[in-house]
Design an enzyme around this catalytic site. Sequence first.
Site, PDB file in Angstrom:
ATOM      1  N   THR A 121      10.762  -7.793  -1.900  1.00  0.00           N
ATOM      2  CA  THR A 121       9.588  -7.231  -2.570  1.00  0.00           C
ATOM      3  C   THR A 121       9.915  -6.650  -3.948  1.00  0.00           C
ATOM      4  O   THR A 121      11.038  -6.176  -4.178  1.00  0.00           O
ATOM      5  CB  THR A 121       8.989  -6.114  -1.673  1.00  0.00           C
ATOM      6  OG1 THR A 121       8.034  -5.374  -2.417  1.00  0.00           O
ATOM      7  CG2 THR A 121      10.048  -5.128  -1.185  1.00  0.00           C
ATOM      8  N   ASP A 122       8.903  -6.630  -4.817  1.00  0.00           N
ATOM      9  CA  ASP A 122       9.072  -5.991  -6.131  1.00  0.00           C
ATOM     10  C   ASP A 122       9.336  -4.489  -5.992  1.00  0.00           C
ATOM     11  O   ASP A 122       9.857  -3.845  -6.920  1.00  0.00           O
ATOM     12  CB  ASP A 122       7.843  -6.237  -7.030  1.00  0.00           C
ATOM     13  CG  ASP A 122       6.517  -5.785  -6.441  1.00  0.00           C
ATOM     14  OD1 ASP A 122       6.499  -5.216  -5.318  1.00  0.00           O
ATOM     15  OD2 ASP A 122       5.477  -5.995  -7.101  1.00  0.00           O
ATOM     16  N   GLU A 123       8.981  -3.924  -4.817  1.00  0.00           N
ATOM     17  CA  GLU A 123       9.134  -2.473  -4.644  1.00  0.00           C
ATOM     18  C   GLU A 123      10.596  -2.026  -4.681  1.00  0.00           C
ATOM     19  O   GLU A 123      10.872  -0.845  -4.866  1.00  0.00           O
ATOM     20  CB  GLU A 123       8.477  -2.017  -3.338  1.00  0.00           C
ATOM     21  CG  GLU A 123       6.988  -2.307  -3.317  1.00  0.00           C
ATOM     22  CD  GLU A 123       6.183  -1.449  -2.360  1.00  0.00           C
ATOM     23  OE1 GLU A 123       6.721  -0.461  -1.836  1.00  0.00           O
ATOM     24  OE2 GLU A 123       5.007  -1.771  -2.153  1.00  0.00           O
ATOM     25  N   TYR A 145      10.326   2.482   3.094  1.00  0.00           N
ATOM     26  CA  TYR A 145      10.130   1.022   3.217  1.00  0.00           C
ATOM     27  C   TYR A 145      10.928   0.283   2.152  1.00  0.00           C
ATOM     28  O   TYR A 145      11.717  -0.616   2.461  1.00  0.00           O
ATOM     29  CB  TYR A 145       8.630   0.672   3.088  1.00  0.00           C
ATOM     30  CG  TYR A 145       8.398  -0.790   2.748  1.00  0.00           C
ATOM     31  CD1 TYR A 145       8.679  -1.795   3.674  1.00  0.00           C
ATOM     32  CD2 TYR A 145       7.922  -1.166   1.483  1.00  0.00           C
ATOM     33  CE1 TYR A 145       8.486  -3.136   3.357  1.00  0.00           C
ATOM     34  CE2 TYR A 145       7.728  -2.507   1.163  1.00  0.00           C
ATOM     35  CZ  TYR A 145       8.015  -3.488   2.104  1.00  0.00           C
ATOM     36  OH  TYR A 145       7.835  -4.816   1.784  1.00  0.00           O
ATOM     37  N   LYS A 149      14.175  -2.339   2.395  1.00  0.00           N
ATOM     38  CA  LYS A 149      14.193  -3.705   1.843  1.00  0.00           C
ATOM     39  C   LYS A 149      15.343  -3.859   0.848  1.00  0.00           C
ATOM     40  O   LYS A 149      15.997  -4.907   0.807  1.00  0.00           O
ATOM     41  CB  LYS A 149      12.855  -4.033   1.166  1.00  0.00           C
ATOM     42  CG  LYS A 149      11.652  -4.080   2.079  1.00  0.00           C
ATOM     43  CD  LYS A 149      11.710  -5.166   3.147  1.00  0.00           C
ATOM     44  CE  LYS A 149      11.565  -6.551   2.587  1.00  0.00           C
ATOM     45  NZ  LYS A 149      11.535  -7.585   3.670  1.00  0.00           N
TER      46      LYS A 149
HETATM   47  P1  NAD Z   1       3.215  -8.163   8.183  1.00  0.00           P
HETATM   48  O1  NAD Z   1       3.361  -6.722   8.523  1.00  0.00           O
HETATM   49  O2  NAD Z   1       1.875  -8.778   8.153  1.00  0.00           O
HETATM   50  O3  NAD Z   1       4.092  -9.050   9.196  1.00  0.00           O
HETATM   51  C1  NAD Z   1       5.366  -8.684   9.624  1.00  0.00           C
HETATM   52  C2  NAD Z   1       5.722  -9.587  10.800  1.00  0.00           C
HETATM   53  O4  NAD Z   1       7.051  -9.253  11.237  1.00  0.00           O
HETATM   54  C3  NAD Z   1       4.803  -9.409  12.008  1.00  0.00           C
HETATM   55  O5  NAD Z   1       4.464 -10.677  12.547  1.00  0.00           O
HETATM   56  C4  NAD Z   1       5.644  -8.609  12.990  1.00  0.00           C
HETATM   57  O6  NAD Z   1       5.299  -8.830  14.346  1.00  0.00           O
HETATM   58  C5  NAD Z   1       7.038  -9.123  12.655  1.00  0.00           C
HETATM   59  N1  NAD Z   1       8.094  -8.180  13.050  1.00  0.00           N
HETATM   60  C6  NAD Z   1       8.162  -6.843  12.783  1.00  0.00           C
HETATM   61  N2  NAD Z   1       9.276  -6.310  13.323  1.00  0.00           N
HETATM   62  C7  NAD Z   1       9.937  -7.343  13.920  1.00  0.00           C
HETATM   63  C8  NAD Z   1      11.147  -7.431  14.641  1.00  0.00           C
HETATM   64  N3  NAD Z   1      11.919  -6.355  14.862  1.00  0.00           N
HETATM   65  N4  NAD Z   1      11.534  -8.632  15.120  1.00  0.00           N
HETATM   66  C9  NAD Z   1      10.755  -9.743  14.925  1.00  0.00           C
HETATM   67  N5  NAD Z   1       9.586  -9.705  14.254  1.00  0.00           N
HETATM   68  C10 NAD Z   1       9.177  -8.524  13.760  1.00  0.00           C
HETATM   69  O7  NAD Z   1       3.977  -8.318   6.813  1.00  0.00           O
HETATM   70  P2  NAD Z   1       3.719  -9.265   5.547  1.00  0.00           P
HETATM   71  O8  NAD Z   1       2.852  -8.568   4.595  1.00  0.00           O
HETATM   72  O9  NAD Z   1       3.380 -10.623   6.028  1.00  0.00           O
HETATM   73  O10 NAD Z   1       5.190  -9.279   4.918  1.00  0.00           O
HETATM   74  C11 NAD Z   1       6.150 -10.264   5.314  1.00  0.00           C
HETATM   75  C12 NAD Z   1       7.430 -10.068   4.523  1.00  0.00           C
HETATM   76  O11 NAD Z   1       7.153 -10.167   3.126  1.00  0.00           O
HETATM   77  C13 NAD Z   1       8.074  -8.696   4.719  1.00  0.00           C
HETATM   78  O12 NAD Z   1       9.466  -8.873   4.737  1.00  0.00           O
HETATM   79  C14 NAD Z   1       7.660  -7.909   3.479  1.00  0.00           C
HETATM   80  O13 NAD Z   1       8.611  -6.922   3.155  1.00  0.00           O
HETATM   81  C15 NAD Z   1       7.620  -9.006   2.440  1.00  0.00           C
HETATM   82  N6  NAD Z   1       6.699  -8.784   1.310  1.00  0.00           N
HETATM   83  C16 NAD Z   1       5.379  -8.503   1.538  1.00  0.00           C
HETATM   84  C17 NAD Z   1       4.514  -8.378   0.453  1.00  0.00           C
HETATM   85  C18 NAD Z   1       3.037  -8.091   0.638  1.00  0.00           C
HETATM   86  O14 NAD Z   1       2.345  -7.884  -0.344  1.00  0.00           O
HETATM   87  N7  NAD Z   1       2.505  -8.107   1.841  1.00  0.00           N
HETATM   88  C19 NAD Z   1       5.016  -8.510  -0.851  1.00  0.00           C
HETATM   89  C20 NAD Z   1       6.382  -8.766  -1.031  1.00  0.00           C
HETATM   90  C21 NAD Z   1       7.204  -8.927   0.065  1.00  0.00           C
HETATM   91  O1  DAU Z   2       4.438  -4.837  -3.905  1.00  0.00           O
HETATM   92  C1  DAU Z   2       4.718  -5.527  -2.725  1.00  0.00           C
HETATM   93  C2  DAU Z   2       4.376  -4.644  -1.555  1.00  0.00           C
HETATM   94  O2  DAU Z   2       2.953  -4.615  -1.494  1.00  0.00           O
HETATM   95  C3  DAU Z   2       4.949  -5.115  -0.235  1.00  0.00           C
HETATM   96  O3  DAU Z   2       6.348  -5.083  -0.298  1.00  0.00           O
HETATM   97  C4  DAU Z   2       4.448  -4.239   0.917  1.00  0.00           C
HETATM   98  O4  DAU Z   2       4.901  -4.733   2.165  1.00  0.00           O
HETATM   99  C5  DAU Z   2       2.936  -4.235   0.900  1.00  0.00           C
HETATM  100  O5  DAU Z   2       2.458  -3.343   1.885  1.00  0.00           O
HETATM  101  C6  DAU Z   2       2.416  -3.823  -0.470  1.00  0.00           C
HETATM  102  O6  DAU Z   2       2.717  -2.436  -0.724  1.00  0.00           O
HETATM  103  P1  DAU Z   2       1.677  -1.471  -1.460  1.00  0.00           P
HETATM  104  O7  DAU Z   2       1.984  -0.080  -1.118  1.00  0.00           O
HETATM  105  O8  DAU Z   2       1.582  -1.830  -2.901  1.00  0.00           O
HETATM  106  O9  DAU Z   2       0.326  -1.991  -0.756  1.00  0.00           O
HETATM  107  P2  DAU Z   2      -0.931  -1.192  -0.143  1.00  0.00           P
HETATM  108  O10 DAU Z   2      -1.962  -2.228   0.142  1.00  0.00           O
HETATM  109  O11 DAU Z   2      -0.535  -0.256   0.928  1.00  0.00           O
HETATM  110  O12 DAU Z   2      -1.400  -0.345  -1.401  1.00  0.00           O
HETATM  111  C7  DAU Z   2      -1.772  -0.963  -2.610  1.00  0.00           C
HETATM  112  C8  DAU Z   2      -2.144   0.131  -3.587  1.00  0.00           C
HETATM  113  O13 DAU Z   2      -3.357   0.752  -3.144  1.00  0.00           O
HETATM  114  C9  DAU Z   2      -1.128   1.254  -3.675  1.00  0.00           C
HETATM  115  O14 DAU Z   2      -1.082   1.740  -5.011  1.00  0.00           O
HETATM  116  C10 DAU Z   2      -1.676   2.332  -2.748  1.00  0.00           C
HETATM  117  C11 DAU Z   2      -3.178   2.144  -2.888  1.00  0.00           C
HETATM  118  N1  DAU Z   2      -3.992   2.474  -1.692  1.00  0.00           N
HETATM  119  C12 DAU Z   2      -3.607   1.949  -0.493  1.00  0.00           C
HETATM  120  C13 DAU Z   2      -4.333   2.217   0.645  1.00  0.00           C
HETATM  121  C14 DAU Z   2      -3.904   1.662   1.986  1.00  0.00           C
HETATM  122  C15 DAU Z   2      -5.134   3.247  -1.809  1.00  0.00           C
HETATM  123  O15 DAU Z   2      -5.498   3.689  -2.926  1.00  0.00           O
HETATM  124  N2  DAU Z   2      -5.859   3.502  -0.679  1.00  0.00           N
HETATM  125  C16 DAU Z   2      -5.505   3.038   0.544  1.00  0.00           C
HETATM  126  O16 DAU Z   2      -6.206   3.348   1.541  1.00  0.00           O
END
Ligand code: NAD
Ligand code: DAU
Length: 332
Positions: A121-123, A145, A149
């Site tokens: 992730t960019d985070e 988190y 990562k």
């Molecule tokens: P998500 O929370 O929707 O899915 C996570 C999945 O991992 C689920 O299916 C869960 O059951 C599985 N999981 C959790 N713990 C586990 C374990 N111990 N063993 C096996 N499976 C397990 O997450 P997402 O948003 O689809 O993110 C997927 C990946 O991409 C993550 O690694 C996250 O860090 C990365 N990522 C997400 C975003 C985003 O914006 N959502 C951006 C950048 C990177």
């Molecule tokens: O940037 C990549 C990341 O994006 C991934 O690595 C993470 O897994 C994914 O959860 C996401 O993280 P963020 O914290 O950016 O996403 P979230 O949707 O939780 O929040 C997006 C933005 O919105 C953040 O600035 C917090 C804000 N927010 C979030 C929630 C849930 C609100 O203002 N209100 C809310 O209720």
Amino acid sequence: MNVLVTGGAGFIGSAYVRHRLRTHPEFKVRVLDKLTYAGRRENLRSLPEERLELVVADVADRDAVRAALEGCDAIVNFAAETHVDRSIEAPGEFIETDVFGTFILLEAARDAGVRHLQISTDEVYGSIEDGSFDESSRLDPSSPYSASKAGADLLVGAFRRTYDTDALIARASNNYGPRQYPEKLIPLCVLNALAGDPLPVYGDGMQVRNWLWVDDFAAAIDTVLEYGDAGEVYNVGGPDELPNIEVVKRILELTGRDESLIEHVTDRLGHDRRYSLSAAKTEALGWRAAVGFDGGIERTVEWYRENEWWWKPIRSGEYREHYEQRYGSALG
Ligand code: NAD
Ligand code: DAU
């Protein structure tokens, strides 16, 4: 390549499984997923059963991982605890899955001699005021988190240097689209707007995120898996950056609600102000984002509107408890 997709029942993992099965009809996919609250069998519905297998297991279970890897030529690791707010409340599981689980997978990939693509992730770079992070930017994570990562990413680099493992990393910005669990900003606000519930905006809502359509990321992952060099990091940033408040207003427009539903709530601890990634290195491999935010957010709202069967059980289960504990108010 037959691919082991860990975390493939989640939001991005299942989009990747869909993409992989569609674009590589000659290969199989095995998903290993613990099916936590975020992982759902429904996310893998309507896919060709003869080429897709689901193993329900934990990535931290060494024996289960090794068994699942048999017959596979690569691991793509999505498995993680992913919600920043939950990591602030209870970081333990983030260390267990995101760090220790990645270590178990790296060992298995090393011993089997297969490629390990880590989804990151960019985070991990922390917040940036101006400009964009590239792959050489310093890791400076803010939350439990993102620190987990970053820990996993450092292990990937160490396995590459120490054991010559064929490991590499794809780091994405904020994904959005169908099947995202409604604890995250966009699906939470879409469902609340559809129900006429308040939309909680943290602090002033001027935090900027770099939005990436989930199927564009799925395509980028395949590009990196096929053409990326071992030991390298590839940033996959989306085409549009928007402050959260603009995202929320766009959702209100698309759902026909007015701005009186916006509710500013207490800010997230250690909240990163802005994320921005340069995708130049991934683009040099031949990938391009195809969907901009305007089109993508319309498609997202439409998907949630049309797929009540998918989200209705979520809004009445564990999620309701999470919501009430986090926001101190009831869902309608
Ligand atoms: P998500 O929370 O929707 O899915 C996570 C999945 O991992 C689920 O299916 C869960 O059951 C599985 N999981 C959790 N713990 C586990 C374990 N111990 N063993 C096996 N499976 C397990 O997450 P997402 O948003 O689809 O993110 C997927 C990946 O991409 C993550 O690694 C996250 O860090 C990365 N990522 C997400 C975003 C985003 O914006 N959502 C951006 C950048 C990177
Ligand atoms: O940037 C990549 C990341 O994006 C991934 O690595 C993470 O897994 C994914 O959860 C996401 O993280 P963020 O914290 O950016 O996403 P979230 O949707 O939780 O929040 C997006 C933005 O919105 C953040 O600035 C917090 C804000 N927010 C979030 C929630 C849930 C609100 O203002 N209100 C809310 O209720």
